[in-house]
Design a protein around this motif. Structure first.
Motif, PDB file in Angstrom:
ATOM      1  N   GLY A 153       0.820  -1.217   0.000  1.00 35.30           N
ATOM      2  CA  GLY A 153       0.000   0.000   0.000  1.00 35.30           C
ATOM      3  C   GLY A 153       0.848   1.259   0.000  1.00 35.30           C
ATOM      4  N   ASN A 154       1.948   1.233   0.762  1.00 39.49           N
ATOM      5  CA  ASN A 154       2.849   2.389   0.781  1.00 39.49           C
ATOM      6  C   ASN A 154       3.512   2.599  -0.573  1.00 39.49           C
ATOM      7  OD1 ASN A 154       2.337   3.002   3.474  1.00 39.49           O
ATOM      8  ND2 ASN A 154       3.972   1.690   4.210  1.00 39.49           N
ATOM      9  N   LEU A 155       3.906   1.513  -1.212  1.00 38.55           N
ATOM     10  CA  LEU A 155       4.510   1.604  -2.547  1.00 38.55           C
ATOM     11  C   LEU A 155       3.518   2.170  -3.563  1.00 38.55           C
ATOM     12  CD1 LEU A 155       6.456  -1.785  -2.648  1.00 38.55           C
ATOM     13  CD2 LEU A 155       7.469   0.508  -2.602  1.00 38.55           C
ATOM     14  N   ILE A 156       2.284   1.678  -3.512  1.00 41.89           N
ATOM     15  CA  ILE A 156       1.250   2.170  -4.429  1.00 41.89           C
ATOM     16  C   ILE A 156       0.995   3.655  -4.189  1.00 41.89           C
ATOM     17  CG2 ILE A 156      -1.213   2.040  -5.012  1.00 41.89           C
ATOM     18  CD1 ILE A 156      -0.974  -1.020  -4.447  1.00 41.89           C
ATOM     19  N   GLN A 157       0.877   4.024  -2.922  1.00 44.93           N
ATOM     20  CA  GLN A 157       0.578   5.406  -2.559  1.00 44.93           C
ATOM     21  C   GLN A 157       1.637   6.376  -3.102  1.00 44.93           C
ATOM     22  OE1 GLN A 157       0.609   7.272   1.678  1.00 44.93           O
ATOM     23  NE2 GLN A 157      -1.012   5.746   1.550  1.00 44.93           N
ATOM     24  N   VAL A 158       2.913   6.064  -2.867  1.00 41.88           N
ATOM     25  CA  VAL A 158       3.985   6.935  -3.340  1.00 41.88           C
ATOM     26  C   VAL A 158       4.116   6.840  -4.858  1.00 41.88           C
ATOM     27  CG1 VAL A 158       6.467   7.396  -3.241  1.00 41.88           C
ATOM     28  CG2 VAL A 158       5.208   6.917  -1.140  1.00 41.88           C
ATOM     29  N   GLY A 159       3.935   5.649  -5.404  1.00 38.32           N
ATOM     30  CA  GLY A 159       4.026   5.485  -6.857  1.00 38.32           C
ATOM     31  C   GLY A 159       2.977   6.276  -7.609  1.00 38.32           C
ATOM     32  N   VAL A 160       1.744   6.250  -7.127  1.00 36.34           N
ATOM     33  CA  VAL A 160       0.673   7.026  -7.771  1.00 36.34           C
ATOM     34  C   VAL A 160       0.970   8.516  -7.658  1.00 36.34           C
ATOM     35  CG1 VAL A 160      -1.770   7.669  -7.584  1.00 36.34           C
ATOM     36  CG2 VAL A 160      -1.108   5.256  -7.544  1.00 36.34           C
ATOM     37  N   ALA A 161       1.403   8.956  -6.484  1.00 40.44           N
ATOM     38  CA  ALA A 161       1.729  10.377  -6.306  1.00 40.44           C
ATOM     39  C   ALA A 161       2.864  10.787  -7.239  1.00 40.44           C
ATOM     40  CB  ALA A 161       2.101  10.663  -4.854  1.00 40.44           C
ATOM     41  N   ALA A 162       3.886   9.950  -7.336  1.00 39.28           N
ATOM     42  CA  ALA A 162       5.004  10.253  -8.229  1.00 39.28           C
ATOM     43  C   ALA A 162       4.541  10.330  -9.682  1.00 39.28           C
ATOM     44  CB  ALA A 162       6.103   9.202  -8.070  1.00 39.28           C
ATOM     45  N   ALA A 163       3.679   9.399 -10.080  1.00 39.81           N
ATOM     46  CA  ALA A 163       3.173   9.393 -11.460  1.00 39.81           C
ATOM     47  C   ALA A 163       2.380  10.660 -11.770  1.00 39.81           C
ATOM     48  CB  ALA A 163       2.311   8.159 -11.699  1.00 39.81           C
ATOM     49  N   LEU A 164       1.707  11.210 -10.776  1.00 44.68           N
ATOM     50  CA  LEU A 164       0.937  12.439 -10.984  1.00 44.68           C
ATOM     51  C   LEU A 164       1.797  13.694 -10.896  1.00 44.68           C
ATOM     52  CD1 LEU A 164      -2.236  11.524  -8.882  1.00 44.68           C
ATOM     53  CD2 LEU A 164      -2.062  11.634 -11.381  1.00 44.68           C
ATOM     54  N   VAL A 165       2.799  13.691 -10.035  1.00 46.43           N
ATOM     55  CA  VAL A 165       3.607  14.890  -9.792  1.00 46.43           C
ATOM     56  C   VAL A 165       4.755  15.044 -10.787  1.00 46.43           C
ATOM     57  CG1 VAL A 165       5.154  16.017  -8.131  1.00 46.43           C
ATOM     58  CG2 VAL A 165       3.015  15.004  -7.343  1.00 46.43           C
ATOM     59  N   LEU A 166       5.444  13.962 -11.092  1.00 48.43           N
ATOM     60  CA  LEU A 166       6.637  14.058 -11.941  1.00 48.43           C
ATOM     61  C   LEU A 166       6.410  14.746 -13.289  1.00 48.43           C
ATOM     62  CD1 LEU A 166       8.373  10.675 -11.096  1.00 48.43           C
ATOM     63  CD2 LEU A 166       9.261  12.975 -10.645  1.00 48.43           C
ATOM     64  N   PRO A 167       5.330  14.441 -14.003  1.00 48.99           N
ATOM     65  CA  PRO A 167       5.150  15.101 -15.309  1.00 48.99           C
ATOM     66  C   PRO A 167       4.934  16.617 -15.227  1.00 48.99           C
ATOM     67  CG  PRO A 167       3.713  13.184 -15.123  1.00 48.99           C
ATOM     68  CD  PRO A 167       4.302  13.423 -13.774  1.00 48.99           C
ATOM     69  N   VAL A 168       4.454  17.104 -14.100  1.00 53.56           N
ATOM     70  CA  VAL A 168       4.125  18.536 -14.017  1.00 53.56           C
ATOM     71  C   VAL A 168       5.057  19.341 -13.117  1.00 53.56           C
ATOM     72  CG1 VAL A 168       1.686  18.118 -14.509  1.00 53.56           C
ATOM     73  CG2 VAL A 168       2.449  18.219 -12.138  1.00 53.56           C
ATOM     74  N   ALA A 169       5.900  18.688 -12.337  1.00 54.88           N
ATOM     75  CA  ALA A 169       6.730  19.395 -11.347  1.00 54.88           C
ATOM     76  C   ALA A 169       7.627  20.453 -11.981  1.00 54.88           C
ATOM     77  CB  ALA A 169       7.560  18.394 -10.548  1.00 54.88           C
ATOM     78  N   GLY A 170       8.274  20.119 -13.075  1.00 47.15           N
ATOM     79  CA  GLY A 170       9.164  21.076 -13.741  1.00 47.15           C
ATOM     80  C   GLY A 170       8.427  22.310 -14.225  1.00 47.15           C
ATOM     81  N   TYR A 171       7.267  22.111 -14.815  1.00 47.30           N
ATOM     82  CA  TYR A 171       6.469  23.234 -15.303  1.00 47.30           C
ATOM     83  C   TYR A 171       5.980  24.102 -14.143  1.00 47.30           C
ATOM     84  CZ  TYR A 171       6.398  20.509 -19.614  1.00 47.30           C
ATOM     85  OH  TYR A 171       6.768  19.797 -20.721  1.00 47.30           O
ATOM     86  N   LEU A 172       5.540  23.447 -13.071  1.00 41.99           N
ATOM     87  CA  LEU A 172       5.074  24.195 -11.903  1.00 41.99           C
ATOM     88  C   LEU A 172       6.207  24.981 -11.268  1.00 41.99           C
ATOM     89  CD1 LEU A 172       2.726  21.545 -10.234  1.00 41.99           C
ATOM     90  CD2 LEU A 172       2.041  23.617 -11.465  1.00 41.99           C
ATOM     91  N   LYS A 173       7.392  24.398 -11.214  1.00 43.08           N
ATOM     92  CA  LYS A 173       8.571  25.075 -10.635  1.00 43.08           C
ATOM     93  C   LYS A 173       8.883  26.337 -11.431  1.00 43.08           C
ATOM     94  CE  LYS A 173      12.037  25.112  -7.732  1.00 43.08           C
ATOM     95  NZ  LYS A 173      11.839  25.285  -6.308  1.00 43.08           N
ATOM     96  N   LYS A 174       8.827  26.255 -12.746  1.00 39.30           N
ATOM     97  CA  LYS A 174       9.079  27.427 -13.586  1.00 39.30           C
ATOM     98  C   LYS A 174       8.021  28.491 -13.369  1.00 39.30           C
ATOM     99  CE  LYS A 174      11.520  24.986 -17.253  1.00 39.30           C
ATOM    100  NZ  LYS A 174      11.447  24.443 -18.598  1.00 39.30           N
ATOM    101  N   ALA A 175       6.770  28.058 -13.283  1.00 42.37           N
ATOM    102  CA  ALA A 175       5.668  29.010 -13.062  1.00 42.37           C
ATOM    103  C   ALA A 175       5.805  29.709 -11.712  1.00 42.37           C
ATOM    104  CB  ALA A 175       4.323  28.296 -13.149  1.00 42.37           C
ATOM    105  N   VAL A 176       6.127  28.971 -10.693  1.00 42.23           N
ATOM    106  CA  VAL A 176       6.279  29.552  -9.352  1.00 42.23           C
ATOM    107  C   VAL A 176       7.479  30.478  -9.305  1.00 42.23           C
ATOM    108  CG1 VAL A 176       6.835  29.003  -6.951  1.00 42.23           C
ATOM    109  CG2 VAL A 176       5.031  27.771  -8.118  1.00 42.23           C
ATOM    110  N   SER A 177       8.569  30.102  -9.978  1.00 37.90           N
ATOM    111  CA  SER A 177       9.759  30.963 -10.011  1.00 37.90           C
ATOM    112  C   SER A 177       9.425  32.306 -10.652  1.00 37.90           C
ATOM    113  CB  SER A 177      10.881  30.295 -10.796  1.00 37.90           C
ATOM    114  OG  SER A 177      11.302  29.135 -10.129  1.00 37.90           O
ATOM    115  N   GLY A 178       8.601  32.270 -11.687  1.00 38.09           N
ATOM    116  CA  GLY A 178       8.183  33.516 -12.325  1.00 38.09           C
ATOM    117  C   GLY A 178       7.328  34.373 -11.441  1.00 38.09           C
ATOM    118  N   ILE A 179       6.480  33.759 -10.650  1.00 39.82           N
ATOM    119  CA  ILE A 179       5.579  34.497  -9.754  1.00 39.82           C
ATOM    120  C   ILE A 179       6.312  34.997  -8.516  1.00 39.82           C
ATOM    121  CG2 ILE A 179       3.578  34.268  -8.234  1.00 39.82           C
ATOM    122  CD1 ILE A 179       2.519  32.181 -10.280  1.00 39.82           C
ATOM    123  N   MET A 180       7.128  34.121  -7.914  1.00 37.65           N
ATOM    124  CA  MET A 180       7.802  34.439  -6.656  1.00 37.65           C
ATOM    125  C   MET A 180       9.015  35.347  -6.858  1.00 37.65           C
ATOM    126  SD  MET A 180       5.920  32.875  -4.475  1.00 37.65           S
ATOM    127  CE  MET A 180       6.795  32.685  -2.955  1.00 37.65           C
ATOM    128  N   GLY A 181       9.542  35.347  -8.068  1.00 36.49           N
ATOM    129  CA  GLY A 181      10.693  36.214  -8.351  1.00 36.49           C
ATOM    130  C   GLY A 181      11.913  35.638  -7.879  1.00 36.49           C
TER     131      GLY A 181
END
Length: 181
Positions: A153-181
């Motif tokens: 269950g722990n493996l599934i939980q982290v694996g699903v979260a990783a599958a959802l976060v990894l594709p968008v993390a880089g884009y979100l980081k760039k967006a936040v960097s632009g907003i936060m300065g």
């Protein structure tokens, strides 16, 4: 003609601290909501375990805003879930375990940027989750075999979260960097 006011250093620092406080509070709330709204209790092992999406905002908070926000969002957000949902005995363990997960993900991704580092950070978080909850369950139930059944269950939980976060993390980081300065 309007005169432009220049913020004093103490005012700028206070605004930055307020912004960090609000961001951290929102991340705590999102972690709590994602944990409480989307979860499945597993009918195996001692406690059965729980699969939820609370790791999604936890990982995003840690990657975008660093180790402090990651630790607070994960630890407080999920411990609050435990306190309010009948898993009260687990709350202190969750505070430490998931807080550590957020801290480690944030610490790794503060120093190193990129997809591979995000993967490594989540692998480290998964190891913390598995080891931490194995020990917690062993202490709570006094049985060191039963926690083995919580590992999938722990493996599934982290694996699903990783599958959802990894594709968008880089884009979100760039967006936040632009907003936060």
């Amino acid at each position: 003609m309007r005169q432009k006011t220049v913020a004093k250093p103490n005012e700028v620092r206070a605004q930055g601290n307020s912004k960090k406080l609000v961001i951290t509070a929102v991340c705590i709330a999102l972690t709590y909501v994602f944990t409480s709204m989307v979860n499945i209790r597993l009918p195996i092992g001692g406690s059965g375990g729980l699969i939820h999406l609370g790791n999604v905002p936890l990982f995003i908070a840690a990657i975008l805003f660093g180790r402090k926000t990651g630790a607070l969002a994960g630890g407080i957000g999920m411990a609050l879930f435990d306190l309010l949902s009948g898993w009260t005995l687990w709350a202190p363990f969750t505070l430490v375990i998931v807080g550590s997960m957020g801290y480690v993900v944030g610490a790794i991704t503060e120093k190193h940027r990129g997809f591979a580092w995000n993967i490594w950070a989540m692998i480290c978080a998964c190891a913390i989750k598995i080891a931490g909850y194995y020990i917690a369950e062993g202490i709570i139930y006094g049985n060191w075999l039963a926690p083995v059944f919580s590992i999938p269950g722990n493996l599934i939980q982290v694996g699903v979260a990783a599958a959802l976060v990894l594709p968008v993390a880089g884009y979100l980081k760039k967006a936040v960097s632009g907003i936060m300065g």
